[in-house]
Motif scaffolding. Sequence first.
Motif, mmCIF file in Angstrom:
data_model
loop_
_atom_site.group_PDB
_atom_site.id
_atom_site.type_symbol
_atom_site.label_atom_id
_atom_site.label_comp_id
_atom_site.label_asym_id
_atom_site.label_seq_id
_atom_site.Cartn_x
_atom_site.Cartn_y
_atom_site.Cartn_z
ATOM 1 N N ARG A 41 0.826 -1.217 0.000
ATOM 2 C CA ARG A 41 0.000 0.000 0.000
ATOM 3 C C ARG A 41 0.855 1.259 0.000
ATOM 4 N N ASN A 42 1.903 1.235 0.812
ATOM 5 C CA ASN A 42 2.782 2.405 0.871
ATOM 6 C C ASN A 42 3.467 2.640 -0.470
ATOM 7 N N ARG A 43 3.889 1.553 -1.121
ATOM 8 C CA ARG A 43 4.527 1.682 -2.423
ATOM 9 C C ARG A 43 3.537 2.198 -3.461
ATOM 10 N N ALA A 44 2.312 1.689 -3.413
ATOM 11 C CA ALA A 44 1.289 2.145 -4.353
ATOM 12 C C ALA A 44 0.977 3.618 -4.147
ATOM 13 N N ALA A 45 0.927 4.051 -2.889
ATOM 14 C CA ALA A 45 0.672 5.467 -2.595
ATOM 15 C C ALA A 45 1.781 6.337 -3.158
ATOM 16 N N ARG A 46 3.018 5.903 -2.944
ATOM 17 C CA ARG A 46 4.158 6.679 -3.440
ATOM 18 C C ARG A 46 4.168 6.732 -4.959
ATOM 19 N N GLN A 47 3.932 5.587 -5.605
ATOM 20 C CA GLN A 47 3.946 5.543 -7.065
ATOM 21 C C GLN A 47 2.823 6.372 -7.670
ATOM 22 N N ALA A 48 1.636 6.290 -7.078
ATOM 23 C CA ALA A 48 0.495 7.039 -7.595
ATOM 24 C C ALA A 48 0.754 8.541 -7.534
ATOM 25 N N VAL A 49 1.283 8.996 -6.406
ATOM 26 C CA VAL A 49 1.549 10.431 -6.244
ATOM 27 C C VAL A 49 2.663 10.883 -7.185
ATOM 28 N N LEU A 50 3.685 10.045 -7.365
ATOM 29 C CA LEU A 50 4.776 10.404 -8.273
ATOM 30 C C LEU A 50 4.294 10.463 -9.725
ATOM 31 N N VAL A 51 3.423 9.515 -10.101
ATOM 32 C CA VAL A 51 2.855 9.542 -11.450
ATOM 33 C C VAL A 51 2.047 10.809 -11.658
ATOM 34 N N SER A 52 1.209 11.130 -10.678
ATOM 35 C CA SER A 52 0.400 12.343 -10.761
ATOM 36 C C SER A 52 1.282 13.586 -10.841
ATOM 37 N N LEU A 53 2.316 13.638 -10.012
ATOM 38 C CA LEU A 53 3.239 14.775 -10.024
ATOM 39 C C LEU A 53 3.909 14.922 -11.381
ATOM 40 N N GLY A 54 4.317 13.783 -11.965
ATOM 41 C CA GLY A 54 4.959 13.827 -13.272
ATOM 42 C C GLY A 54 4.024 14.314 -14.364
ATOM 43 N N VAL A 55 2.776 13.816 -14.340
ATOM 44 C CA VAL A 55 1.803 14.216 -15.368
ATOM 45 C C VAL A 55 1.453 15.690 -15.248
ATOM 46 N N ILE A 56 1.161 16.143 -14.017
ATOM 47 C CA ILE A 56 0.807 17.545 -13.803
ATOM 48 C C ILE A 56 1.976 18.465 -14.161
ATOM 49 N N SER A 57 3.186 18.071 -13.787
ATOM 50 C CA SER A 57 4.368 18.879 -14.109
ATOM 51 C C SER A 57 4.588 18.964 -15.615
ATOM 52 N N LEU A 58 4.381 17.839 -16.296
ATOM 53 C CA LEU A 58 4.546 17.811 -17.748
ATOM 54 C C LEU A 58 3.586 18.788 -18.421
ATOM 55 N N PHE A 59 2.333 18.761 -17.995
ATOM 56 C CA PHE A 59 1.350 19.659 -18.601
ATOM 57 C C PHE A 59 1.524 21.099 -18.146
ATOM 58 N N ALA A 60 2.113 21.298 -16.964
ATOM 59 C CA ALA A 60 2.405 22.663 -16.527
ATOM 60 C C ALA A 60 3.478 23.283 -17.414
ATOM 61 N N VAL A 61 4.461 22.473 -17.798
ATOM 62 C CA VAL A 61 5.569 22.975 -18.615
ATOM 63 C C VAL A 61 5.165 23.116 -20.080
ATOM 64 N N GLY A 62 4.520 22.092 -20.623
ATOM 65 C CA GLY A 62 4.228 22.146 -22.059
ATOM 66 C C GLY A 62 2.859 21.661 -22.445
ATOM 67 N N GLY A 63 1.900 21.756 -21.511
ATOM 68 C CA GLY A 63 0.570 21.227 -21.778
ATOM 69 C C GLY A 63 -0.122 21.867 -22.962
#
Length: 206
Positions: A41-63
Amino acid sequence: MALFDATLFAEATITLVVIMDPPGTVPVFLSLTGRKTRATRNRAARQAVLVSLGVISLFAVGGHAILGYLGIGIPALQGAGGLLLLLIALDLLAGKGSTEPEAVEDVNVALVPLGTPLLAGPGAIAATIVFVRQTDGGIGDYLTMALAILTVHLILWLCLRYSGVVIRVIKDSGITLLAKIAGLLLAAIAVQLIADSVRGFITGAA
């Protein structure tokens, strides 16, 4: 020029927290990972948040550039996210996904639907693009937006990371009930996204 815009930070943080709804993600997270081990569960929480952070950051830079290059509008993004969430919701309502403990599933649920489109969904992506476009392009505004995005994802991680406290209270039968409720909520969110998508297409064509 100031390196930190408190107003922009507050507006962006509050908007993204409301859209991404950290407490509201806990039932869905537990319905998908509640029967896993604590470490999983802890790993899934970390991975989910990192994926979300990566997607949001990507669209913030060049969305804006990415969507423009591919010829994709926000309504199309909403429709795709809605359909994907609807499929997940139907699985939860049908009782699937709770009896398959394969390790590969642990990674998949962290990426889809938790990381995206549940956390980094069309609403959060659209809001991020709008906030970035409203800035004056200064380094201070970019740093402020980066801090806001990091703050929101820290809140998300805390909610998911310590959701195990809920499991100790509701037990195994509670997780089953939670899965049904989460499926219903996800289905409602999916239908709303699809409706917003249709409305966006109609408004754009008018």
